[in-house]
Design an enzyme around this catalytic site. Structure first.
Site, PDB file in Angstrom:
ATOM      1  N   ASN A   1      -6.547   9.155  10.236  1.00  0.00           N
ATOM      2  CA  ASN A   1      -5.804   9.202   8.975  1.00  0.00           C
ATOM      3  C   ASN A   1      -6.027  10.587   8.353  1.00  0.00           C
ATOM      4  O   ASN A   1      -7.092  10.855   7.789  1.00  0.00           O
ATOM      5  CB  ASN A   1      -6.329   8.080   8.061  1.00  0.00           C
ATOM      6  CG  ASN A   1      -5.596   8.020   6.735  1.00  0.00           C
ATOM      7  OD1 ASN A   1      -4.753   8.873   6.434  1.00  0.00           O
ATOM      8  ND2 ASN A   1      -5.915   7.018   5.937  1.00  0.00           N
TER       9      ASN A   1
ATOM     10  N   ARG B   1      -1.970   7.266  11.180  1.00  0.00           N
ATOM     11  CA  ARG B   1      -1.264   6.859   9.977  1.00  0.00           C
ATOM     12  C   ARG B   1      -0.263   7.958   9.626  1.00  0.00           C
ATOM     13  O   ARG B   1      -0.633   9.127   9.510  1.00  0.00           O
ATOM     14  CB  ARG B   1      -2.259   6.700   8.825  1.00  0.00           C
ATOM     15  CG  ARG B   1      -1.547   6.332   7.551  1.00  0.00           C
ATOM     16  CD  ARG B   1      -2.455   6.419   6.361  1.00  0.00           C
ATOM     17  NE  ARG B   1      -1.720   6.016   5.178  1.00  0.00           N
ATOM     18  CZ  ARG B   1      -2.004   6.454   3.972  1.00  0.00           C
ATOM     19  NH1 ARG B   1      -2.986   7.308   3.777  1.00  0.00           N
ATOM     20  NH2 ARG B   1      -1.301   6.035   2.940  1.00  0.00           N
TER      21      ARG B   1
ATOM     22  N   HIS C   1       2.064   1.940   0.973  1.00  0.00           N
ATOM     23  CA  HIS C   1       0.949   0.986   1.151  1.00  0.00           C
ATOM     24  C   HIS C   1       1.344  -0.172   2.093  1.00  0.00           C
ATOM     25  O   HIS C   1       0.736  -1.238   2.046  1.00  0.00           O
ATOM     26  CB  HIS C   1       0.537   0.314  -0.185  1.00  0.00           C
ATOM     27  CG  HIS C   1      -0.173   1.207  -1.153  1.00  0.00           C
ATOM     28  ND1 HIS C   1      -0.063   1.026  -2.522  1.00  0.00           N
ATOM     29  CD2 HIS C   1      -1.010   2.248  -0.988  1.00  0.00           C
ATOM     30  CE1 HIS C   1      -0.798   1.921  -3.152  1.00  0.00           C
ATOM     31  NE2 HIS C   1      -1.386   2.685  -2.236  1.00  0.00           N
TER      32      HIS C   1
ATOM     33  N   LEU D   1      -4.220  -2.975  -5.706  1.00  0.00           N
ATOM     34  CA  LEU D   1      -4.613  -2.302  -6.946  1.00  0.00           C
ATOM     35  C   LEU D   1      -5.813  -1.413  -6.664  1.00  0.00           C
ATOM     36  O   LEU D   1      -6.959  -1.882  -6.610  1.00  0.00           O
ATOM     37  CB  LEU D   1      -4.957  -3.340  -8.034  1.00  0.00           C
ATOM     38  CG  LEU D   1      -3.902  -4.431  -8.290  1.00  0.00           C
ATOM     39  CD1 LEU D   1      -4.404  -5.449  -9.301  1.00  0.00           C
ATOM     40  CD2 LEU D   1      -2.592  -3.813  -8.758  1.00  0.00           C
TER      41      LEU D   1
ATOM     42  N   GLY E   1      -4.168   4.204  -6.403  1.00  0.00           N
ATOM     43  CA  GLY E   1      -2.716   3.976  -6.329  1.00  0.00           C
ATOM     44  C   GLY E   1      -2.484   2.470  -6.363  1.00  0.00           C
ATOM     45  O   GLY E   1      -3.295   1.719  -5.832  1.00  0.00           O
TER      46      GLY E   1
ATOM     47  N   ARG F   1      -1.243   8.114 -12.002  1.00  0.00           N
ATOM     48  CA  ARG F   1       0.229   8.148 -11.982  1.00  0.00           C
ATOM     49  C   ARG F   1       0.791   7.274 -13.099  1.00  0.00           C
ATOM     50  O   ARG F   1       0.264   6.188 -13.364  1.00  0.00           O
ATOM     51  CB  ARG F   1       0.773   7.630 -10.644  1.00  0.00           C
ATOM     52  CG  ARG F   1       0.460   8.521  -9.462  1.00  0.00           C
ATOM     53  CD  ARG F   1       1.262   8.058  -8.238  1.00  0.00           C
ATOM     54  NE  ARG F   1       0.800   8.706  -7.033  1.00  0.00           N
ATOM     55  CZ  ARG F   1       0.199   8.069  -6.031  1.00  0.00           C
ATOM     56  NH1 ARG F   1      -0.001   6.767  -6.070  1.00  0.00           N
ATOM     57  NH2 ARG F   1      -0.195   8.740  -4.962  1.00  0.00           N
TER      58      ARG F   1
ATOM     59  N   GLY G   1      -9.550  -1.280  -4.284  1.00  0.00           N
ATOM     60  CA  GLY G   1     -10.716  -1.035  -5.159  1.00  0.00           C
ATOM     61  C   GLY G   1     -10.742  -1.843  -6.438  1.00  0.00           C
ATOM     62  O   GLY G   1     -11.749  -2.488  -6.752  1.00  0.00           O
TER      63      GLY G   1
ATOM     64  N   GLU H   1      -6.768  -1.114   6.084  1.00  0.00           N
ATOM     65  CA  GLU H   1      -5.568  -0.466   6.613  1.00  0.00           C
ATOM     66  C   GLU H   1      -5.784   0.053   8.027  1.00  0.00           C
ATOM     67  O   GLU H   1      -4.885  -0.013   8.862  1.00  0.00           O
ATOM     68  CB  GLU H   1      -5.136   0.670   5.671  1.00  0.00           C
ATOM     69  CG  GLU H   1      -4.537   0.125   4.387  1.00  0.00           C
ATOM     70  CD  GLU H   1      -4.410   1.147   3.290  1.00  0.00           C
ATOM     71  OE1 GLU H   1      -5.423   1.404   2.610  1.00  0.00           O
ATOM     72  OE2 GLU H   1      -3.316   1.695   3.101  1.00  0.00           O
TER      73      GLU H   1
HETATM   74  P1  AMP Z   1      -9.173   2.573  -3.951  1.00  0.00           P
HETATM   75  O1  AMP Z   1      -8.069   3.535  -4.235  1.00  0.00           O
HETATM   76  O2  AMP Z   1      -8.709   1.310  -3.301  1.00  0.00           O
HETATM   77  O3  AMP Z   1     -10.355   3.194  -3.262  1.00  0.00           O
HETATM   78  O4  AMP Z   1      -9.717   2.096  -5.400  1.00  0.00           O
HETATM   79  C1  AMP Z   1     -10.367   2.987  -6.260  1.00  0.00           C
HETATM   80  C2  AMP Z   1     -10.598   2.341  -7.615  1.00  0.00           C
HETATM   81  O5  AMP Z   1     -11.174   1.045  -7.494  1.00  0.00           O
HETATM   82  C3  AMP Z   1     -11.616   3.135  -8.460  1.00  0.00           C
HETATM   83  O6  AMP Z   1     -10.998   4.147  -9.158  1.00  0.00           O
HETATM   84  C4  AMP Z   1     -12.187   2.074  -9.358  1.00  0.00           C
HETATM   85  O7  AMP Z   1     -11.371   2.007 -10.518  1.00  0.00           O
HETATM   86  C5  AMP Z   1     -12.045   0.784  -8.583  1.00  0.00           C
HETATM   87  N1  AMP Z   1     -13.352   0.335  -8.038  1.00  0.00           N
HETATM   88  C6  AMP Z   1     -13.916   0.693  -6.868  1.00  0.00           C
HETATM   89  N2  AMP Z   1     -15.120   0.089  -6.703  1.00  0.00           N
HETATM   90  C7  AMP Z   1     -15.315  -0.688  -7.799  1.00  0.00           C
HETATM   91  C8  AMP Z   1     -16.370  -1.558  -8.229  1.00  0.00           C
HETATM   92  N3  AMP Z   1     -17.454  -1.786  -7.490  1.00  0.00           N
HETATM   93  N4  AMP Z   1     -16.224  -2.172  -9.427  1.00  0.00           N
HETATM   94  C9  AMP Z   1     -15.128  -1.974 -10.174  1.00  0.00           C
HETATM   95  N5  AMP Z   1     -14.102  -1.159  -9.830  1.00  0.00           N
HETATM   96  C10 AMP Z   1     -14.184  -0.518  -8.658  1.00  0.00           C
END
Ligand code: AMP
Length: 360
Positions: free
Chosen positions: A7, A73, A162, A191, A194, A223, A313, A346
């Site tokens: 990726n 990817r 996604h 969520l 992005g 965004r 996340g 993914e």
């Molecule tokens: P991702 O783009 O899927 O990696 O998600 C990133 C976002 O998930 C971060 O900016 C956080 O807002 C949220 N996040 C990641 N880990 C945690 C956690 N342990 N507790 C709460 N929010 C989290």
């Protein structure tokens, strides 16, 4: 059979190595700062060399021939690609053409493909497209209500992103419910930094919140999501902004960061909101409101849902937010609608799709 998943970002390469059909993860890693001044890695080809050396040094593989296939990817497949494809010169040419639609992503993905072709010339390469899952969306859903000529001349339409994440969690929901995808209506909510929500009927995407670019739809980390376009013209005129400056504001300075003025990270925002920061509270309220709005809309589009699933996340790690959403979901849904939180993967989805293509 060992399958390497690559990726590539503009300055990074994330990789995972799997053993199939066991779906077993053997290794993972990240090469960063590619092309940066102080970095020893000048380009993506060299990055691929470094990652292969890591696999050899760690004795994960004994020789290059052990890697049976590489799954890449590729963010944008335009209207050319409805499914993953074995990479040949024709496929590369098309990815190059589409790069105009995803100038930040496709060139980096291509650099990774070229690097692998050079270093693993005998290994089968497969391109898995983020947008492919959405090629099932109907014309009246993907068209924007602007003069048709812009679609015909430049391909301006909803594409969606996604896709592999939504596909992965949809498969998991089907496993958990022990019902085939062909019998399910699902709303999947990715969520993360992005964010996107997808309506899936009988395993096929029927609508998704992201659009021509990932900017449309939900409020995200940085965004804006949906916004009246006329307000953007107004701001540009008042502040004398260039297209590039406005693009940066909407993609990098808006969303949760823009409203809170603090951070794009939900953890930080929740902490500040608890302490009474009113902008942090507003950012959270706006973020959740938009999610509800899209779930409600897709509920109507699908005529109900067998399951609503949260992932990525924010979706995976914030039980308080999900609990609140679940309460609201049950105000309109019957108890037969199940709510799941499922960690996305993914890379495993890309590996599974790569395996499927090369087995054919
Ligand atoms: P991702 O783009 O899927 O990696 O998600 C990133 C976002 O998930 C971060 O900016 C956080 O807002 C949220 N996040 C990641 N880990 C945690 C956690 N342990 N507790 C709460 N929010 C989290």
């Amino acid at each position: 059979m060992k399958i390497l998943i690559v990726n590539c970002g503009s300055s990074s390469i994330k990789y995972k190595l799997y053993d199939f059909p066991r779906r077993l993860q053997l290794a993972k890693g990240l090469i960063e700062k590619i092309g940066e001044k102080a970095s020893a890695v000048n380009d993506h080809s060299q990055g691929i060399k470094v990652l292969i050396k890591q696999l050899l040094d760690d004795k994960i593989i004994d020789s290059l021939t052990e890697i049976y296939a590489v799954g890449h990817r590729v963010v944008h497949g335009g209207e050319y690609f409805r499914e993953p494809r074995i990479i040949n010169d024709k496929v590369i040419k098309k990815i190059e053409i589409i790069a105009d639609l995803a100038p930040l992503h496709n060139p980096a993905n291509l650099a990774g493909i070229m690097g692998c072709r050079k270093i693993l010339p005998k290994t089968k390469q497969v391109a898995v497209f983020d947008t492919a899952f959405y090629q099932s969306i109907a014309e009246h859903v993907y068209m924007y209500a602007i003069p048709q000529q812009y679609y015909r001349k430049y391909g301006v339409r909803k594409y969606g992103f996604h896709g592999t994440s939504h596909q992965f969690v949809a498969n998991k929901v089907s496993e958990l419910l022990r019902r085939p995808l062909s019998k399910l209506k699902l709303i999947t909510c990715h969520l993360g930094n992005g964010c996107s929500i997808t309506a899936i009927n009988k395993g096929k995407a029927v609508d998704t919140s992201m659009g021509f670019t990932p900017l449309e739809g939900l409020m995200m980390g940085t965004r804006s999501g949906d916004v009246d376009i006329a307000s953007i013209f107004y701001i540009m005129k008042k502040e004398k902004l260039t297209i590039e400056q406005m693009d940066h504001i909407l993609n990098r300075e808006s969303g949760i960061l823009g409203i809170s003025g603090i951070s794009n990270d939900i953890r930080v925002i929740k902490g500040k909101a608890r302490k009474g920061n009113k902008f942090a509270k507003l950012a959270l309220e706006m973020f959740i409101y938009r999610i509800k709005k899209y779930i409600g809309a897709y509920f109507m589009i699908l005529g109900g849902a067998d399951a609503i699933c949260f992932t990525a996340g924010v979706g995976e790690n914030n039980s308080d937010i999900i609990k609140g959403l679940k309460k609201d979901i049950y105000k309109i849904a019957s108890r037969s609608t199940k709510v799941f939180v499922i960690p996305t993967d993914e890379e495993l989805m890309i590996a599974s799709l790569t395996y499927k293509v090369i087995k054919k």
